[in-house]
Scaffold this motif. Sequence first.
Motif, PDB file in Angstrom:
ATOM      1  N   GLN A   1       0.553  -1.229  -0.383  1.00 23.83           N
ATOM      2  CA  GLN A   1       0.026   0.300   0.790  1.00 23.83           C
ATOM      3  C   GLN A   1       0.752   0.954  -0.215  1.00 23.83           C
ATOM      4  N   LYS A   2       1.627   1.355   1.066  1.00 21.96           N
ATOM      5  CA  LYS A   2       2.880   2.775   0.807  1.00 21.96           C
ATOM      6  C   LYS A   2       3.820   2.411  -0.618  1.00 21.96           C
ATOM      7  N   GLN A   3       3.788   2.100  -0.834  1.00 24.66           N
ATOM      8  CA  GLN A   3       4.407   1.575  -2.314  1.00 24.66           C
ATOM      9  C   GLN A   3       3.665   2.239  -3.093  1.00 24.66           C
ATOM     10  N   LEU A   4       2.463   1.880  -3.229  1.00 23.99           N
ATOM     11  CA  LEU A   4       1.990   2.700  -4.330  1.00 23.99           C
ATOM     12  C   LEU A   4       1.294   3.983  -4.053  1.00 23.99           C
ATOM     13  N   LEU A   5       1.154   4.394  -3.210  1.00 21.48           N
ATOM     14  CA  LEU A   5       1.008   5.562  -2.582  1.00 21.48           C
ATOM     15  C   LEU A   5       2.501   6.393  -2.940  1.00 21.48           C
ATOM     16  N   THR A   6       3.583   5.821  -2.482  1.00 21.42           N
ATOM     17  CA  THR A   6       4.543   5.915  -3.090  1.00 21.42           C
ATOM     18  C   THR A   6       4.824   6.817  -4.678  1.00 21.42           C
ATOM     19  N   TYR A   7       4.475   6.064  -5.746  1.00 18.74           N
ATOM     20  CA  TYR A   7       3.819   6.034  -6.725  1.00 18.74           C
ATOM     21  C   TYR A   7       3.670   7.010  -7.129  1.00 18.74           C
ATOM     22  N   LEU A   8       2.378   6.986  -6.406  1.00 16.60           N
ATOM     23  CA  LEU A   8       1.052   8.271  -7.040  1.00 16.60           C
ATOM     24  C   LEU A   8       1.755   9.895  -6.968  1.00 16.60           C
ATOM     25  N   ARG A   9       2.765   9.558  -5.705  1.00 17.64           N
ATOM     26  CA  ARG A   9       3.417  10.948  -5.203  1.00 17.64           C
ATOM     27  C   ARG A   9       4.290  11.866  -6.142  1.00 17.64           C
ATOM     28  N   LEU A  10       4.829  10.285  -6.287  1.00 16.99           N
ATOM     29  CA  LEU A  10       5.988  10.643  -7.444  1.00 16.99           C
ATOM     30  C   LEU A  10       5.609  11.228  -8.798  1.00 16.99           C
ATOM     31  N   THR A  11       4.711  10.090  -8.756  1.00 18.68           N
ATOM     32  CA  THR A  11       4.020  10.734 -10.270  1.00 18.68           C
ATOM     33  C   THR A  11       2.535  11.731 -10.048  1.00 18.68           C
TER      34      THR A  11
ATOM     35  N   LYS B   1      -3.716  10.958  -8.713  1.00 20.32           N
ATOM     36  CA  LYS B   1      -4.381  10.882  -7.612  1.00 20.32           C
ATOM     37  C   LYS B   1      -5.123   9.607  -7.461  1.00 20.32           C
ATOM     38  N   LEU B   2      -5.375   8.582  -8.533  1.00 19.34           N
ATOM     39  CA  LEU B   2      -5.582   6.842  -8.018  1.00 19.34           C
ATOM     40  C   LEU B   2      -4.840   6.253  -8.828  1.00 19.34           C
ATOM     41  N   GLY B   3      -4.663   5.365  -7.497  1.00 14.84           N
ATOM     42  CA  GLY B   3      -4.044   3.273  -7.811  1.00 14.84           C
ATOM     43  C   GLY B   3      -5.073   2.170  -7.420  1.00 14.84           C
ATOM     44  N   LEU B   4      -4.723   1.819  -8.135  1.00 11.75           N
ATOM     45  CA  LEU B   4      -5.329   0.277  -7.731  1.00 11.75           C
ATOM     46  C   LEU B   4      -4.816  -1.162  -7.466  1.00 11.75           C
ATOM     47  N   LEU B   5      -4.401  -1.578  -6.042  1.00 13.43           N
ATOM     48  CA  LEU B   5      -3.905  -2.578  -5.580  1.00 13.43           C
ATOM     49  C   LEU B   5      -4.851  -3.345  -5.880  1.00 13.43           C
ATOM     50  N   VAL B   6      -4.273  -4.793  -6.651  1.00 11.21           N
ATOM     51  CA  VAL B   6      -4.317  -5.903  -6.976  1.00 11.21           C
ATOM     52  C   VAL B   6      -4.164  -7.233  -7.197  1.00 11.21           C
ATOM     53  N   ASN B   7      -4.552  -7.922  -6.072  1.00 14.53           N
ATOM     54  CA  ASN B   7      -3.835  -9.063  -6.120  1.00 14.53           C
ATOM     55  C   ASN B   7      -5.035 -10.294  -6.514  1.00 14.53           C
ATOM     56  N   PHE B   8      -4.844 -10.301  -7.685  1.00 15.58           N
ATOM     57  CA  PHE B   8      -5.502 -11.629  -8.059  1.00 15.58           C
ATOM     58  C   PHE B   8      -5.556 -13.532  -7.256  1.00 15.58           C
ATOM     59  N   ASN B   9      -4.620 -13.511  -5.913  1.00 14.22           N
ATOM     60  CA  ASN B   9      -4.535 -14.651  -5.356  1.00 14.22           C
ATOM     61  C   ASN B   9      -5.347 -14.525  -4.434  1.00 14.22           C
ATOM     62  N   GLU B  10      -7.028 -13.815  -4.822  1.00 12.19           N
ATOM     63  CA  GLU B  10      -7.935 -14.421  -3.584  1.00 12.19           C
ATOM     64  C   GLU B  10      -8.963 -14.829  -4.132  1.00 12.19           C
ATOM     65  N   GLU B  11      -9.917 -15.501  -2.839  1.00 13.37           N
ATOM     66  CA  GLU B  11     -10.248 -16.590  -3.779  1.00 13.37           C
ATOM     67  C   GLU B  11     -12.133 -15.463  -4.763  1.00 13.37           C
ATOM     68  N   LEU B  12     -12.127 -14.610  -3.830  1.00 14.24           N
ATOM     69  CA  LEU B  12     -12.964 -13.230  -4.571  1.00 14.24           C
ATOM     70  C   LEU B  12     -12.747 -12.256  -4.500  1.00 14.24           C
ATOM     71  N   ILE B  13     -12.140 -11.162  -5.795  1.00 11.05           N
ATOM     72  CA  ILE B  13     -11.465 -10.699  -6.545  1.00 11.05           C
ATOM     73  C   ILE B  13     -12.151  -9.421  -5.255  1.00 11.05           C
ATOM     74  N   LYS B  14     -12.428  -9.486  -5.242  1.00 11.27           N
ATOM     75  CA  LYS B  14     -13.304  -8.176  -4.240  1.00 11.27           C
ATOM     76  C   LYS B  14     -12.403  -7.751  -3.318  1.00 11.27           C
ATOM     77  N   ASP B  15     -12.186  -8.793  -2.626  1.00  9.82           N
ATOM     78  CA  ASP B  15     -11.481  -9.050  -1.315  1.00  9.82           C
ATOM     79  C   ASP B  15      -9.535  -8.593  -1.669  1.00  9.82           C
ATOM     80  N   GLY B  16      -9.558  -8.549  -2.859  1.00  5.84           N
ATOM     81  CA  GLY B  16      -8.376  -8.425  -3.618  1.00  5.84           C
ATOM     82  C   GLY B  16      -8.099  -7.114  -4.226  1.00  5.84           C
TER      83      GLY B  16
END
Length: 125
Positions: free
Chosen positions: A89-99, A102-117
């Motif tokens: 989460q911190k990594q993505l926030l830093t990417y947003l600040r550097l660029t 305003k918006l980033g989506l952190l998506v973990n595809f290794n979840e049973e339900l993608i809404k949880d990821g």
Amino acid sequence: MSENDLSKIIVNTCFTVHRGMGPGLFESVYEEILYYELKKAGLSIERQKGIPVYWDSLKMDIGFKADIIVERKVILELKSVEEISRVHQKQLLTYLRLTKMKLGLLVNFNEELIKDGIQRIVNGL
């Protein structure tokens, strides 16, 4: 198109990809399919985009690589891991600040339900 409008398209595409492929594949597989599907939807997509980082008079041409940037407004950070940690989460926030995006989506595809990821990370949105 606003960041929120783009977010809806991206999230729906993530649902479609996850429903079709399921969890457990390498991140690179999901990245390739998302790139394909988002391009097919007519969006401007940059993949593995090198982003420079500046420090004082030092310019590092590639400080980091963004997995996917959509319409130069939304950064997608893709994972296929057991669990998302705070550092992701911190990594993505830093990417947003550097660029200055305003918006980033952190998506973990290794979840049973993608809404949880899927996590929205915002930088002044």
